[in-house]
Design a protein around this motif. Structure first.
Motif, PDB file in Angstrom:
ATOM      1  N   ASN A   7      15.803 -28.799 -17.477  1.00  0.00           N
ATOM      2  CA  ASN A   7      16.797 -28.972 -18.542  1.00  0.00           C
ATOM      3  C   ASN A   7      18.177 -29.338 -18.021  1.00  0.00           C
ATOM      4  OD1 ASN A   7      15.571 -28.313 -21.290  1.00  0.00           O
ATOM      5  ND2 ASN A   7      14.685 -26.778 -19.942  1.00  0.00           N
ATOM      6  N   GLY A   8      18.233 -29.797 -16.784  1.00  0.00           N
ATOM      7  CA  GLY A   8      19.474 -30.328 -16.240  1.00  0.00           C
ATOM      8  C   GLY A   8      20.410 -29.337 -15.584  1.00  0.00           C
ATOM      9  N   CYS A   9      19.955 -28.104 -15.389  1.00  0.00           N
ATOM     10  CA  CYS A   9      20.810 -27.105 -14.743  1.00  0.00           C
ATOM     11  C   CYS A   9      20.673 -27.190 -13.230  1.00  0.00           C
ATOM     12  CB  CYS A   9      20.413 -25.701 -15.187  1.00  0.00           C
ATOM     13  SG  CYS A   9      20.678 -25.396 -16.936  1.00  0.00           S
ATOM     14  N   GLU A  10      21.773 -27.042 -12.565  1.00  0.00           N
ATOM     15  CA  GLU A  10      21.759 -26.937 -11.112  1.00  0.00           C
ATOM     16  C   GLU A  10      21.526 -25.467 -10.767  1.00  0.00           C
ATOM     17  OE1 GLU A  10      24.746 -27.524  -7.318  1.00  0.00           O
ATOM     18  OE2 GLU A  10      25.296 -28.382  -9.257  1.00  0.00           O
ATOM     19  N   VAL A  11      20.512 -25.187  -9.977  1.00  0.00           N
ATOM     20  CA  VAL A  11      20.147 -23.813  -9.651  1.00  0.00           C
ATOM     21  C   VAL A  11      20.397 -23.573  -8.161  1.00  0.00           C
ATOM     22  CG1 VAL A  11      18.277 -22.127  -9.593  1.00  0.00           C
ATOM     23  CG2 VAL A  11      18.387 -23.792 -11.455  1.00  0.00           C
ATOM     24  N   GLU A  12      21.155 -22.542  -7.867  1.00  0.00           N
ATOM     25  CA  GLU A  12      21.451 -22.150  -6.494  1.00  0.00           C
ATOM     26  C   GLU A  12      21.039 -20.698  -6.286  1.00  0.00           C
ATOM     27  OE1 GLU A  12      22.917 -23.967  -4.002  1.00  0.00           O
ATOM     28  OE2 GLU A  12      23.011 -25.738  -5.303  1.00  0.00           O
ATOM     29  N   ILE A  13      20.492 -20.411  -5.146  1.00  0.00           N
ATOM     30  CA  ILE A  13      20.200 -19.029  -4.759  1.00  0.00           C
ATOM     31  C   ILE A  13      21.113 -18.717  -3.582  1.00  0.00           C
ATOM     32  CG2 ILE A  13      18.466 -17.414  -3.937  1.00  0.00           C
ATOM     33  CD1 ILE A  13      16.363 -19.259  -5.251  1.00  0.00           C
ATOM     34  N   PRO A  14      22.116 -17.859  -3.791  1.00  0.00           N
ATOM     35  CA  PRO A  14      23.077 -17.575  -2.724  1.00  0.00           C
ATOM     36  C   PRO A  14      22.406 -16.917  -1.513  1.00  0.00           C
ATOM     37  CG  PRO A  14      23.827 -16.676  -4.822  1.00  0.00           C
ATOM     38  CD  PRO A  14      22.419 -17.126  -5.010  1.00  0.00           C
ATOM     39  N   SER A  15      22.745 -17.411  -0.338  1.00  0.00           N
ATOM     40  CA  SER A  15      22.249 -16.739   0.867  1.00  0.00           C
ATOM     41  C   SER A  15      22.933 -15.375   0.945  1.00  0.00           C
ATOM     42  CB  SER A  15      22.543 -17.566   2.117  1.00  0.00           C
ATOM     43  OG  SER A  15      23.925 -17.710   2.289  1.00  0.00           O
ATOM     44  N   GLY A  16      22.218 -14.400   1.389  1.00  0.00           N
ATOM     45  CA  GLY A  16      22.766 -13.053   1.460  1.00  0.00           C
ATOM     46  C   GLY A  16      22.452 -12.216   0.244  1.00  0.00           C
ATOM     47  N   GLN A  17      21.974 -12.849  -0.818  1.00  0.00           N
ATOM     48  CA  GLN A  17      21.595 -12.118  -2.026  1.00  0.00           C
ATOM     49  C   GLN A  17      20.364 -11.281  -1.725  1.00  0.00           C
ATOM     50  OE1 GLN A  17      20.651 -14.590  -5.476  1.00  0.00           O
ATOM     51  NE2 GLN A  17      18.795 -13.385  -5.674  1.00  0.00           N
ATOM     52  N   GLY A  18      20.312 -10.095  -2.314  1.00  0.00           N
ATOM     53  CA  GLY A  18      19.159  -9.232  -2.096  1.00  0.00           C
ATOM     54  C   GLY A  18      18.897  -8.333  -3.278  1.00  0.00           C
ATOM     55  N   CYS A  19      18.247  -7.245  -3.011  1.00  0.00           N
ATOM     56  CA  CYS A  19      17.914  -6.264  -4.034  1.00  0.00           C
ATOM     57  C   CYS A  19      19.167  -5.845  -4.790  1.00  0.00           C
ATOM     58  CB  CYS A  19      17.258  -5.058  -3.369  1.00  0.00           C
ATOM     59  SG  CYS A  19      16.929  -3.680  -4.479  1.00  0.00           S
ATOM     60  N   CYS A  20      19.051  -5.728  -6.105  1.00  0.00           N
ATOM     61  CA  CYS A  20      20.208  -5.372  -6.936  1.00  0.00           C
ATOM     62  C   CYS A  20      20.569  -3.893  -6.834  1.00  0.00           C
ATOM     63  CB  CYS A  20      19.936  -5.720  -8.384  1.00  0.00           C
ATOM     64  SG  CYS A  20      18.665  -4.688  -9.146  1.00  0.00           S
ATOM     65  N   GLY A  21      19.632  -3.056  -6.415  1.00  0.00           N
ATOM     66  CA  GLY A  21      19.893  -1.631  -6.281  1.00  0.00           C
ATOM     67  C   GLY A  21      19.476  -0.801  -7.485  1.00  0.00           C
ATOM     68  N   GLU A  31      24.883   5.867  -3.399  1.00  0.00           N
ATOM     69  CA  GLU A  31      25.548   5.208  -2.272  1.00  0.00           C
ATOM     70  C   GLU A  31      24.730   4.014  -1.771  1.00  0.00           C
ATOM     71  OE1 GLU A  31      28.588   4.065  -0.490  1.00  0.00           O
ATOM     72  OE2 GLU A  31      28.715   5.894  -1.681  1.00  0.00           O
ATOM     73  N   ASP A  32      23.405   4.155  -1.760  1.00  0.00           N
ATOM     74  CA  ASP A  32      22.558   3.015  -1.393  1.00  0.00           C
ATOM     75  C   ASP A  32      22.710   1.888  -2.414  1.00  0.00           C
ATOM     76  OD1 ASP A  32      21.521   4.244   0.911  1.00  0.00           O
ATOM     77  OD2 ASP A  32      19.893   5.183  -0.217  1.00  0.00           O
ATOM     78  N   ALA A  33      22.771   2.242  -3.697  1.00  0.00           N
ATOM     79  CA  ALA A  33      22.973   1.244  -4.749  1.00  0.00           C
ATOM     80  C   ALA A  33      24.329   0.562  -4.580  1.00  0.00           C
ATOM     81  CB  ALA A  33      22.865   1.888  -6.120  1.00  0.00           C
ATOM     82  N   ARG A  34      25.351   1.322  -4.240  1.00  0.00           N
ATOM     83  CA  ARG A  34      26.687   0.733  -4.017  1.00  0.00           C
ATOM     84  C   ARG A  34      26.661  -0.257  -2.848  1.00  0.00           C
ATOM     85  NH1 ARG A  34      28.494   6.301  -4.935  1.00  0.00           N
ATOM     86  NH2 ARG A  34      29.417   6.351  -7.001  1.00  0.00           N
ATOM     87  N   ARG A  35      25.982   0.107  -1.785  1.00  0.00           N
ATOM     88  CA  ARG A  35      25.879  -0.775  -0.606  1.00  0.00           C
ATOM     89  C   ARG A  35      25.223  -2.102  -1.011  1.00  0.00           C
ATOM     90  NH1 ARG A  35      21.646  -1.506   2.327  1.00  0.00           N
ATOM     91  NH2 ARG A  35      20.652   0.419   1.644  1.00  0.00           N
ATOM     92  N   LEU A  36      24.135  -2.022  -1.770  1.00  0.00           N
ATOM     93  CA  LEU A  36      23.445  -3.233  -2.206  1.00  0.00           C
ATOM     94  C   LEU A  36      24.311  -4.044  -3.173  1.00  0.00           C
ATOM     95  CD1 LEU A  36      19.916  -1.650  -2.632  1.00  0.00           C
ATOM     96  CD2 LEU A  36      20.623  -3.285  -0.865  1.00  0.00           C
ATOM     97  N   ALA A  37      25.033  -3.364  -4.041  1.00  0.00           N
ATOM     98  CA  ALA A  37      25.924  -4.053  -4.973  1.00  0.00           C
ATOM     99  C   ALA A  37      27.020  -4.804  -4.222  1.00  0.00           C
ATOM    100  CB  ALA A  37      26.539  -3.046  -5.945  1.00  0.00           C
ATOM    101  N   ARG A  38      27.615  -4.160  -3.241  1.00  0.00           N
ATOM    102  CA  ARG A  38      28.664  -4.824  -2.449  1.00  0.00           C
ATOM    103  C   ARG A  38      28.123  -6.083  -1.783  1.00  0.00           C
ATOM    104  NH1 ARG A  38      29.239   0.353  -0.213  1.00  0.00           N
ATOM    105  NH2 ARG A  38      30.630   1.592  -1.494  1.00  0.00           N
ATOM    106  N   ARG A  39      26.912  -5.982  -1.232  1.00  0.00           N
ATOM    107  CA  ARG A  39      26.312  -7.135  -0.544  1.00  0.00           C
ATOM    108  C   ARG A  39      26.101  -8.280  -1.530  1.00  0.00           C
ATOM    109  NH1 ARG A  39      20.531  -6.405   1.612  1.00  0.00           N
ATOM    110  NH2 ARG A  39      20.115  -6.866  -0.555  1.00  0.00           N
ATOM    111  N   ASN A  40      25.610  -7.965  -2.725  1.00  0.00           N
ATOM    112  CA  ASN A  40      25.381  -9.028  -3.705  1.00  0.00           C
ATOM    113  C   ASN A  40      26.675  -9.629  -4.223  1.00  0.00           C
ATOM    114  OD1 ASN A  40      22.588  -9.242  -3.702  1.00  0.00           O
ATOM    115  ND2 ASN A  40      22.368  -7.451  -5.004  1.00  0.00           N
ATOM    116  N   ILE A  41      27.672  -8.808  -4.425  1.00  0.00           N
ATOM    117  CA  ILE A  41      28.971  -9.327  -4.848  1.00  0.00           C
ATOM    118  C   ILE A  41      29.526 -10.274  -3.798  1.00  0.00           C
ATOM    119  CG2 ILE A  41      31.385  -8.683  -5.279  1.00  0.00           C
ATOM    120  CD1 ILE A  41      30.210  -6.151  -6.684  1.00  0.00           C
TER     121      ILE A  41
END
Length: 86
Positions: A7-21, A31-41
């Protein structure tokens, strides 16, 4: 991704993205969830600008929306979680 691209969307998967937590957060390992959140941000806001963040898992999408609340007292991530959600 196939449907978005078709449908014409450009799709990117950011390197470094991982589990959302989500599983960590729901199991009480904040704290583990916060660590994963920081990494995704960092992965998403690290350089490129994205128009949308799309998840096909409801629990993960819900957790991504909660990053601001999860990290609200973390001085190292402000105001980035708010930018992440916007």
């Amino acid at each position: 991704m196939r449907v978005l691209r078709k449908n014409g969307c450009e799709v990117e998967i950011p390197s470094g993205q991982g589990c959302c937590g989500a599983l960590h957060l729901h199991s009480g390992f904040r704290e583990d969830a916060r660590r994963l959140a920081r990494r995704n941000i960092d992965a998403v806001l690290g350089g490129e600008r994205f128009d949308a963040i799309i998840s096909n898992a409801a629990g993960c999408g819900s957790t991504l929306k909660e990053y601001g609340e999860l990290l609200e007292d973390d001085p190292n991530t402000r105001p980035r979680p708010a930018s992440f959600r916007a």
